[in-house]
Motif scaffolding. Structure first.
Motif, short mmCIF file in Angstrom:
data_model
loop_
_atom_site.label_atom_id
_atom_site.label_comp_id
_atom_site.label_asym_id
_atom_site.label_seq_id
_atom_site.Cartn_x
_atom_site.Cartn_y
_atom_site.Cartn_z
N THR A 1 34.12 53.68 48.66
CA THR A 1 33.82 53.52 47.24
C THR A 1 34.73 54.40 46.39
O THR A 1 35.25 53.96 45.35
N ASP A 2 34.96 55.62 46.81
CA ASP A 2 35.88 56.51 46.09
C ASP A 2 37.29 55.91 46.06
O ASP A 2 38.00 55.98 45.04
N LEU A 3 37.70 55.32 47.18
CA LEU A 3 39.03 54.73 47.26
C LEU A 3 39.14 53.52 46.34
O LEU A 3 40.19 53.31 45.70
N LEU A 4 38.09 52.72 46.26
CA LEU A 4 38.09 51.58 45.34
C LEU A 4 38.29 52.05 43.90
O LEU A 4 39.07 51.46 43.14
N LEU B 1 41.51 50.97 41.61
CA LEU B 1 41.31 50.28 40.33
C LEU B 1 41.83 51.12 39.16
O LEU B 1 42.33 50.57 38.17
N THR B 2 41.72 52.43 39.26
CA THR B 2 42.27 53.30 38.23
C THR B 2 43.78 53.10 38.13
O THR B 2 44.34 53.01 37.02
N PHE B 3 44.42 53.01 39.27
CA PHE B 3 45.87 52.75 39.29
C PHE B 3 46.20 51.43 38.59
O PHE B 3 47.10 51.38 37.75
N MET B 4 45.49 50.36 38.94
CA MET B 4 45.85 49.06 38.39
C MET B 4 45.52 48.96 36.91
O MET B 4 46.29 48.34 36.14
N ALA B 5 44.43 49.54 36.48
CA ALA B 5 44.12 49.52 35.05
C ALA B 5 45.24 50.18 34.25
O ALA B 5 45.60 49.73 33.16
N ALA B 6 45.81 51.24 34.82
CA ALA B 6 46.89 51.96 34.12
C ALA B 6 48.16 51.13 34.02
O ALA B 6 48.99 51.37 33.13
N GLN B 7 48.34 50.16 34.89
CA GLN B 7 49.55 49.34 34.85
C GLN B 7 49.57 48.37 33.67
O GLN B 7 50.63 47.83 33.32
N TRP B 8 48.40 48.15 33.04
CA TRP B 8 48.32 47.13 31.99
C TRP B 8 48.13 47.71 30.60
O TRP B 8 48.08 46.95 29.63
N VAL B 9 48.00 49.00 30.47
CA VAL B 9 47.90 49.60 29.13
C VAL B 9 49.29 49.59 28.50
O VAL B 9 50.30 49.29 29.14
N GLU C 1 46.67 41.87 27.40
CA GLU C 1 45.43 42.49 26.91
C GLU C 1 44.22 42.02 27.70
O GLU C 1 43.28 42.79 27.94
N ILE C 2 44.22 40.75 28.10
CA ILE C 2 43.13 40.25 28.95
C ILE C 2 43.17 40.95 30.31
O ILE C 2 42.13 41.35 30.85
N ALA C 3 44.37 41.12 30.85
CA ALA C 3 44.50 41.84 32.12
C ALA C 3 44.00 43.27 31.98
O ALA C 3 43.23 43.77 32.83
N GLU C 4 44.42 43.94 30.93
CA GLU C 4 43.98 45.32 30.70
C GLU C 4 42.45 45.40 30.62
O GLU C 4 41.83 46.25 31.28
N ALA C 5 41.84 44.50 29.86
CA ALA C 5 40.39 44.50 29.71
C ALA C 5 39.70 44.18 31.03
O ALA C 5 38.68 44.80 31.39
N GLY C 6 40.24 43.22 31.77
CA GLY C 6 39.63 42.83 33.04
C GLY C 6 39.64 43.95 34.06
O GLY C 6 38.65 44.19 34.77
N SER D 1 36.61 46.05 35.61
CA SER D 1 36.47 46.19 37.07
C SER D 1 36.28 47.65 37.45
O SER D 1 35.45 47.98 38.31
N LEU D 2 37.03 48.52 36.81
CA LEU D 2 36.90 49.96 37.08
C LEU D 2 35.54 50.47 36.63
O LEU D 2 34.87 51.21 37.37
N ALA D 3 35.11 50.08 35.45
CA ALA D 3 33.82 50.57 34.93
C ALA D 3 32.66 50.12 35.82
O ALA D 3 31.75 50.91 36.12
N THR D 4 32.68 48.87 36.26
CA THR D 4 31.59 48.38 37.11
C THR D 4 31.67 49.00 38.51
O THR D 4 30.64 49.21 39.16
N ALA D 5 32.86 49.32 38.97
CA ALA D 5 32.99 50.03 40.25
C ALA D 5 32.47 51.45 40.15
O ALA D 5 31.90 51.99 41.11
N GLN D 6 32.65 52.08 38.99
CA GLN D 6 32.09 53.41 38.79
C GLN D 6 30.56 53.38 38.80
O GLN D 6 29.91 54.28 39.34
N THR D 7 30.00 52.32 38.22
CA THR D 7 28.55 52.14 38.29
C THR D 7 28.11 51.92 39.74
O THR D 7 27.08 52.44 40.19
N LEU D 8 28.89 51.16 40.48
CA LEU D 8 28.62 50.95 41.91
C LEU D 8 28.62 52.29 42.64
O LEU D 8 27.74 52.55 43.47
N ARG D 9 29.60 53.14 42.35
CA ARG D 9 29.66 54.44 43.03
C ARG D 9 28.41 55.27 42.73
O ARG D 9 27.86 55.92 43.63
#
Length: 418
Positions: free
Chosen positions: A218-221, A225-233, A33-38, A42-50
């Motif tokens: 930035t799009d690739l990041l 990150l979308t891929f990795m977030a999905a691995q922990w749900v 759950e910590i991995a999923e949240a982290g 990371s994805l949410a802040t990268a979206q803000t970066l984009r």
């Protein structure tokens, strides 16, 4: 730059069945759950970066450039706390180089001073942004359109050279800050916003291609990150791998903690730079953010042990952690483990405080800077000490055959693991 050779340190313990703790399954759930949240953070802040990058490219100015830089710095905070999941989880380790590979030969990407092809890397001065047609490994490459696929499939680690980093946080960092030419003096990169301007206002040429590269990276990041977030749900491959077997799951946790503590952070990211007095060994070298990078790596290790992570919105994900398991078997060792982690965070915090007060990490690396070396080596020593306690934790939990990443910049295994 000195090439280092990684070594693997094998922690061994007497074979024993895993003790019947009150809740190893709960510990693994908390870890996942910590991995999923982290990774979600990371994805949410990268979206803000984009979004900030898009604003920069639409209207290049000091204001929009500084906003994009600030967004990049914020994006690093949750990501660095996920690095503890890397070494014990093959899904993460196989993927990590796409988003956090370093150091990079930035001349592969854009204009730089004092760099060019070398025997070690013939592509170190390729300058993709300036050349719509490229030759890599004797093959002509059409780079007239810069896309995420060009970066990930053709340029990243081109010629199988690790320094040819074309994607991830550090490629974006270079495109936002530019080359840091200050050596071990204070100061980060000073790329002007006009490097993204149109027409006659464009500086250093190829502003449209530079913008295309920054957008593609930035799009690739985001995609990675979308891929990795999905691995922990729930149902994700990484979560399933960790939670399916208690012994394997606990092994993954301790492998990640030990490898990041010892070979990766204490060795490759910290002591090597001191040995070489080389700011090129900084983890976030273009932005002078290395003090934060180290701090949040350390915090990620502590998070996993305690079973607690504070999300970017201030909420806390918490549950049973390794501390709860170890306390049942060896309360004194649990207390030592927590004390060691707290000591490491104090030492890393001192580096962070000094940098925020005006003494940047690259200044600490300067030859003859005794105070700076003491700050860095204080944290290195603390990380090594906590690795010893991690080894003792492995033994106390009856686990066997845990491999921890090492580094030639640290002492021999015999000197570290006694």
């Amino acid at each position: 730059m000195l090439s280092t050779i990684r070594k693997t340190l094998l922690i061994t313990a007497a074979a024993a069945p895993l003790p019947a703790f009150a809740g190893p399954a709960e510990v693994l759930t908390t870890y996942a759950e910590i991995a999923e949240a982290g990774y979600e953070d990371s994805l949410a802040t990268a979206q803000t970066l984009r979004s900030s990058v898009e604003a920069l490219l639409a209207d290049p100015s000091d204001v929009t450039l500084n906003a994009a830089r600030a967004a990049w710095l914020k994006a690093r905070v949750p990501y660095q706390q996920t690095e503890v999941f890397r070494f014990g989880n093959p899904i993460v380790d196989d993927w990590e180089g796409k988003v956090n590979a370093w150091p990079l030969d930035e001349g592969l990407i854009d204009y730089v001073e004092g760099a060019g092809p070398s025997d070690e890397n013939p592509l170190a001065g390729l300058n993709v942004i300036a050349h719509p047609s490229l030759t890599i490994s004797g093959k002509e490459i059409d780079a007239s359109t810069i896309t995420p696929a060009l970066l990930s499939d053709t340029l990243h680690e081109a010629d199988e050279i690790e320094a040819n980093v074309a994607t991830g946080y550090h490629a974006i960092e270079f495109l936002l800050w530019g080359q840091d030419l200050n050596g071990t003096e204070h100061g980060a990169g000073t790329r002007p916003a006009t490097d993204y301007a149109s027409g006659d206002a464009c500086t250093n040429g190829n502003c449209d291609r530079r913008a295309a590269y920054l957008k593609a990276a930035t799009d690739l990041l985001i995609s990675d990150l979308t891929f990795m977030a999905a691995q922990w749900v729930e149902g994700g491959a990484a979560r399933e791998a960790v939670t399916a077997d208690e012994t394997a799951g606990l092994t993954a946790i301790l492998t990640g903690m030990g490898s990041l503590s010892y070979g990766e952070q204490a060795g490759e990211r910290m002591k090597l730079g001191v040995m070489l007095n080389d700011p090129e060994e900084e983890h976030d070298c273009f932005s002078d953010n290395t003090h934060n990078s180290h701090y949040y790596d350390g915090l990620g290790i502590q998070n996993v042990y305690l079973g607690e992570y504070q999300r970017v919105d201030g909420t806390v994900v918490s549950g049973e952690g390794l501390t709860d398991l170890l306390a049942e078997v060896d309360p004194a060792l649990d207390a030592q483990m927590k004390a060691d982690l707290a000591h490491t965070m104090r030492e890393l915090g001192q580096i962070k405080t000094a940098a925020e007060a005006g003494t940047s990490y690259d200044q600490m690396l300067a030859a003859g800077n005794t105070a700076g070396e003491e700050l860095i080596m204080g944290a290195v020593d603390a990380l090594v000490a906590q690795t010893r306690s991690i080894e003792r934790t492995v033994t106390a939990l009856g686990l066997t055959g845990i491999s921890v990443e090492g580094s030639d910049s640290l002492d021999s295994p015999e000197a570290v693991f006694q």
